[in-house]
Design an enzyme around this catalytic site. Sequence first.
Site, PDB file in Angstrom:
ATOM      1  N   HIS A 197       1.120  -1.038  -0.119  1.00  0.00           N
ATOM      2  CA  HIS A 197       0.136   0.079  -0.097  1.00  0.00           C
ATOM      3  C   HIS A 197       0.780   1.712  -0.176  1.00  0.00           C
ATOM      4  O   HIS A 197       0.462   2.273  -0.645  1.00  0.00           O
ATOM      5  CB  HIS A 197      -1.294   0.035   1.141  1.00  0.00           C
ATOM      6  CG  HIS A 197      -1.660   1.310   1.538  1.00  0.00           C
ATOM      7  ND1 HIS A 197      -2.782   1.469   0.415  1.00  0.00           N
ATOM      8  CD2 HIS A 197      -1.654   2.292   2.398  1.00  0.00           C
ATOM      9  CE1 HIS A 197      -3.179   2.983   1.084  1.00  0.00           C
ATOM     10  NE2 HIS A 197      -2.494   3.629   1.763  1.00  0.00           N
ATOM     11  N   ASP A 264       7.911  -4.441  11.987  1.00  0.00           N
ATOM     12  CA  ASP A 264       8.483  -3.878  12.991  1.00  0.00           C
ATOM     13  C   ASP A 264       9.719  -4.967  12.885  1.00  0.00           C
ATOM     14  O   ASP A 264      10.710  -5.006  12.823  1.00  0.00           O
ATOM     15  CB  ASP A 264       8.501  -3.871  14.226  1.00  0.00           C
ATOM     16  CG  ASP A 264       7.585  -2.560  14.656  1.00  0.00           C
ATOM     17  OD1 ASP A 264       7.595  -1.467  13.551  1.00  0.00           O
ATOM     18  OD2 ASP A 264       6.901  -2.087  15.364  1.00  0.00           O
TER      19      ASP A 264
END
Length: 476
Positions: A197, A264
């Site tokens: 995205h 992460d």
Amino acid sequence: MKLSMPRFDHAQVLVVGDVMLDRYWHGGTSRISPEAPVPVVKVEQVEDRPGGAANVALNIAALGAGVSLSGLVGRDEAADALVETMAAANVHSELHSVDTQPTITKLRVMSRHQQLLRMDFEETFSPEDAQVLVQKSQQLLGSVGALILSDYAKGALADPVLLIAAAKKAGVPVLVDPKGADFSRYRGATLLTPNLHEFEAVVGPCANEKELVSKGEQLMADYDLTALLITRGEHGMTLLRPGVPELHLPARAREVFDVTGAGDTVISVLAASLAAGEALPQAVALANLGASIVVAKLGTAVISTPELRRAIQAEQGSERGVLSLEQLQVALEDARAHGERVVFTNGCFDILHPGHAGYLEQARELGDRLVVAVNGDDSISRLKGPGRPINPVDSRMALLSKLESVDWVISFDDDTPAHLLEVLKPDILAKGGDYNKENVVGWELVEGYGGKVEVLTLFDSFSTTSIVEKVLEKNR
């Protein structure tokens, strides 16, 4: 692609970026407020978790790598909570305190595992504060093997170009988890890790793989990037490098419970692997495995060294079989980290017969993992006399390792496995045959550290000696 566990204990990573505190208030709801049509939550538990760049640092520390965290916080209780939590996780914090702004805090009110409300305490930090952070971070570059820029558009990385240039001058690879539609801010970085995205928000929609690769190559050329890693959810990851064919890695997760924090984990494993000396393709493959582990957990989570090592072993098909003592110690460390009970048994296993198979199956049922220790050839000769063993130790171990009940096989050259028991400390010592507990070698040692000794069923109709005698009799 062959993978191995990196030496994370030799790696040092610096994380710079937007530091946050994720705070959770948990409690029950049993009534609606008389003041407004909202539930009343009786807060019973307060939970603090590092977020943003702090969660990235926490991921790296969980892998066993050294990590320093540089970011902006306020002078408040939330900052104190962050520093305390990071110190407990062996993260070295170099946080710059700002008097006029709060530590970025995301407060979530939870009831019965449902989020009822989120309140954000934050103000964008000033360019002047960001400049101080850059100066402080530059001083740490000389001692690290990788730099992560963890950008959440909260002001800490208002102008990262100077820090990227300083890292490149120091020979430190720069990995960026980008934010926003302006990737020119990260010009010169070693690697960007946008999700699909974020990537399409910059380059436009990609109708197919060819278009994705083409637009990715143009992006790298425009901003002088060494590599680009596009994470694509259930479609895996695509690594692009100028002049090198794209590398596509499929998603590994069998079940996806929560993608929170997966980005992460990806950049953390990548940076720690590169800092430990892994090549970029191997580091990406390891990050892909790490992502498959973390998305199977609920909430923002980290992965541990045992979890990643087990995933690597499963990927390489080496989670079972014949091991050296050092390899077996690591395997048992992983097993215990997963709460598994380890069973140990030993014998000559010169000619594998149904009696052996039966008692090994019994032994395996006592716990979660079964270690079989096999007498070496010289050991059997001393115990059984000339002419034994019939089969060499390598053949005996290879055959045992194929049994479904057996996890790991190891050999020993002493007359007894006492040394192995002392080093490995299994939860259960099992022995098949006509024994009392007191006749089992090592029983006092095992019970001394809190383990158990189990004597298993004797299969009267089978023994290697009787098989050998029958063969000799037929050949007379």
